[in-house]
Design a protein around this motif. Structure first.
Motif, PDB file in Angstrom:
ATOM      1  N   ALA A  97     -18.749  35.976  -5.140  1.00 41.19           N
ATOM      2  CA  ALA A  97     -18.291  35.261  -6.523  1.00 41.19           C
ATOM      3  C   ALA A  97     -18.729  36.294  -7.569  1.00 41.19           C
ATOM      4  O   ALA A  97     -19.823  36.866  -7.614  1.00 41.19           O
ATOM      5  N   ARG A  98     -17.793  36.297  -8.838  1.00 36.03           N
ATOM      6  CA  ARG A  98     -18.462  36.917 -10.014  1.00 36.03           C
ATOM      7  C   ARG A  98     -19.039  36.040 -10.784  1.00 36.03           C
ATOM      8  O   ARG A  98     -18.647  35.026 -11.109  1.00 36.03           O
ATOM      9  N   GLY A  99     -20.147  36.536 -11.268  1.00 39.16           N
ATOM     10  CA  GLY A  99     -20.979  35.850 -12.178  1.00 39.16           C
ATOM     11  C   GLY A  99     -20.356  36.075 -13.586  1.00 39.16           C
ATOM     12  O   GLY A  99     -19.669  36.842 -13.974  1.00 39.16           O
ATOM     13  N   LYS A 100     -20.682  34.844 -14.292  1.00 37.97           N
ATOM     14  CA  LYS A 100     -20.095  34.776 -15.654  1.00 37.97           C
ATOM     15  C   LYS A 100     -20.903  35.876 -16.561  1.00 37.97           C
ATOM     16  O   LYS A 100     -21.906  36.176 -16.143  1.00 37.97           O
ATOM     17  N   TYR A 101     -20.245  35.924 -17.463  1.00 34.80           N
ATOM     18  CA  TYR A 101     -20.972  36.969 -18.438  1.00 34.80           C
ATOM     19  C   TYR A 101     -22.388  36.690 -18.879  1.00 34.80           C
ATOM     20  O   TYR A 101     -22.612  35.538 -19.176  1.00 34.80           O
ATOM     21  N   ASN A 102     -23.371  37.669 -18.713  1.00 36.11           N
ATOM     22  CA  ASN A 102     -24.733  37.407 -18.899  1.00 36.11           C
ATOM     23  C   ASN A 102     -25.280  36.554 -18.094  1.00 36.11           C
ATOM     24  O   ASN A 102     -26.397  35.940 -18.413  1.00 36.11           O
ATOM     25  N   SER A 103     -24.831  36.159 -17.032  1.00 35.35           N
ATOM     26  CA  SER A 103     -25.487  35.160 -15.955  1.00 35.35           C
ATOM     27  C   SER A 103     -26.664  35.591 -15.394  1.00 35.35           C
ATOM     28  O   SER A 103     -27.438  34.915 -14.592  1.00 35.35           O
ATOM     29  N   GLY A 104     -26.904  37.039 -15.610  1.00 34.47           N
ATOM     30  CA  GLY A 104     -28.345  37.542 -14.845  1.00 34.47           C
ATOM     31  C   GLY A 104     -28.300  37.459 -13.376  1.00 34.47           C
ATOM     32  O   GLY A 104     -27.644  37.759 -12.499  1.00 34.47           O
ATOM     33  N   LEU A 105     -29.369  36.862 -12.874  1.00 31.21           N
ATOM     34  CA  LEU A 105     -29.674  36.566 -11.374  1.00 31.21           C
ATOM     35  C   LEU A 105     -29.578  35.212 -10.917  1.00 31.21           C
ATOM     36  O   LEU A 105     -30.105  34.728  -9.952  1.00 31.21           O
ATOM     37  N   SER A 106     -28.736  34.372 -11.835  1.00 33.28           N
ATOM     38  CA  SER A 106     -28.682  32.992 -11.463  1.00 33.28           C
ATOM     39  C   SER A 106     -28.083  32.806  -9.793  1.00 33.28           C
ATOM     40  O   SER A 106     -27.073  33.533  -9.387  1.00 33.28           O
ATOM     41  N   ALA A 107     -28.525  31.633  -9.407  1.00 35.41           N
ATOM     42  CA  ALA A 107     -27.957  31.381  -8.089  1.00 35.41           C
ATOM     43  C   ALA A 107     -27.239  30.104  -8.058  1.00 35.41           C
ATOM     44  O   ALA A 107     -26.970  29.460  -7.133  1.00 35.41           O
ATOM     45  N   ALA A 108     -26.956  29.517  -9.351  1.00 32.05           N
ATOM     46  CA  ALA A 108     -26.223  28.237  -9.573  1.00 32.05           C
ATOM     47  C   ALA A 108     -24.687  28.528  -9.443  1.00 32.05           C
ATOM     48  O   ALA A 108     -24.287  29.418 -10.123  1.00 32.05           O
ATOM     49  N   HIS A 109     -24.173  27.642  -8.516  1.00 30.36           N
ATOM     50  CA  HIS A 109     -22.716  27.649  -8.715  1.00 30.36           C
ATOM     51  C   HIS A 109     -21.870  27.752  -9.810  1.00 30.36           C
ATOM     52  O   HIS A 109     -20.824  28.662 -10.031  1.00 30.36           O
ATOM     53  N   GLY A 110     -22.400  27.018 -10.731  1.00 29.91           N
ATOM     54  CA  GLY A 110     -21.655  26.923 -12.075  1.00 29.91           C
ATOM     55  C   GLY A 110     -21.678  28.177 -12.973  1.00 29.91           C
ATOM     56  O   GLY A 110     -21.079  28.136 -13.989  1.00 29.91           O
ATOM     57  N   ASP A 111     -22.559  29.124 -12.340  1.00 30.94           N
ATOM     58  CA  ASP A 111     -22.620  30.380 -13.271  1.00 30.94           C
ATOM     59  C   ASP A 111     -21.705  31.386 -12.611  1.00 30.94           C
ATOM     60  O   ASP A 111     -21.875  32.642 -13.184  1.00 30.94           O
ATOM     61  N   PHE A 112     -20.980  31.068 -11.842  1.00 30.86           N
ATOM     62  CA  PHE A 112     -19.981  32.016 -11.406  1.00 30.86           C
ATOM     63  C   PHE A 112     -18.456  31.551 -11.449  1.00 30.86           C
ATOM     64  O   PHE A 112     -18.258  30.186 -11.322  1.00 30.86           O
ATOM     65  N   ASP A 113     -17.657  32.582 -12.068  1.00 31.40           N
ATOM     66  CA  ASP A 113     -16.304  31.952 -12.409  1.00 31.40           C
ATOM     67  C   ASP A 113     -15.232  32.541 -11.401  1.00 31.40           C
ATOM     68  O   ASP A 113     -14.121  31.558 -11.411  1.00 31.40           O
ATOM     69  N   TYR A 114     -15.307  33.630 -10.663  1.00 31.07           N
ATOM     70  CA  TYR A 114     -14.199  33.927  -9.653  1.00 31.07           C
ATOM     71  C   TYR A 114     -14.855  33.960  -8.249  1.00 31.07           C
ATOM     72  O   TYR A 114     -15.894  34.464  -7.988  1.00 31.07           O
ATOM     73  N   TRP A 115     -14.166  33.386  -7.358  1.00 31.61           N
ATOM     74  CA  TRP A 115     -14.545  33.141  -5.823  1.00 31.61           C
ATOM     75  C   TRP A 115     -13.791  33.775  -5.047  1.00 31.61           C
ATOM     76  O   TRP A 115     -12.385  33.717  -5.061  1.00 31.61           O
ATOM     77  N   GLY A 116     -14.100  34.273  -4.009  1.00 34.08           N
ATOM     78  CA  GLY A 116     -13.103  34.967  -2.970  1.00 34.08           C
ATOM     79  C   GLY A 116     -12.648  33.838  -2.047  1.00 34.08           C
ATOM     80  O   GLY A 116     -13.242  32.628  -2.114  1.00 34.08           O
ATOM     81  N   GLN A 117     -11.759  34.046  -1.135  1.00 40.55           N
ATOM     82  CA  GLN A 117     -11.429  33.102  -0.098  1.00 40.55           C
ATOM     83  C   GLN A 117     -11.989  32.578   0.931  1.00 40.55           C
ATOM     84  O   GLN A 117     -12.163  31.505   1.712  1.00 40.55           O
ATOM     85  N   GLY A 118     -13.234  33.342   1.143  1.00 42.89           N
ATOM     86  CA  GLY A 118     -14.351  33.295   2.234  1.00 42.89           C
ATOM     87  C   GLY A 118     -13.873  33.966   3.516  1.00 42.89           C
ATOM     88  O   GLY A 118     -12.663  34.299   3.682  1.00 42.89           O
TER      89      GLY A 118
END
Length: 125
Positions: A97-118
């Motif tokens: 998953a790609r982190g949102k802009y300036n998300s740093g090293l967050s581990a929270a799902h909500g801080d990622f905006d694009y996800w792969g299919q797995g």
């Protein structure tokens, strides 16, 4: 089309290794944190590892620390998850998953905006 692609899953014996990769298509990747998550069957998706935009800083779940290594390719457009000393409990579908802009090293799902299919990783005992 904007997507993340994650080749590299498969079946491996306990104690073995696999390397997953994550490449972006149609979306900016360099300059953003990228994380790996996994979902065990019947459970919620959980954080595995994250790498910051420069590749200099990383964060890992305790369950994989010392066994998994996240890294970025030289051009910054690909992120890898090297998984060593695999255990049966590592069996899961793995997502990048790609982190949102300036998300740093967050581990929270909500801080990622694009996800792969797995991609499925299965570790046999």
């Amino acid at each position: 089309q904007m997507q993340l692609v994650e080749p590299g899953g498969g079946l491996v014996q306990a104690g073995g290794s696999l390397r997953l990769s994550c490449a972006a298509s149609g979306i900016p990747f360099g300059g953003y944190a990228v994380g790996w998550f996994r979902r065990h069957t019947g459970k919620e998706r959980e954080f595995v590892a994250v790498i910051n935009w420069s590749g200099r800083n990383t964060n890992y779940a305790d369950s994989v620390k010392g066994r998994f290594t996240i890294s970025r390719g030289n051009a910054g457009n690909t992120v890898y998850l090297q998984m060593d000393s695999l255990k049966p409990e590592d069996t899961a579908v793995y997502y990048c998953a790609r982190g949102k802009y300036n998300s740093g090293l967050s581990a929270a799902h909500g801080d990622f905006d694009y996800w792969g299919q797995g991609t499925q990783v299965t570790v046999s005992s």
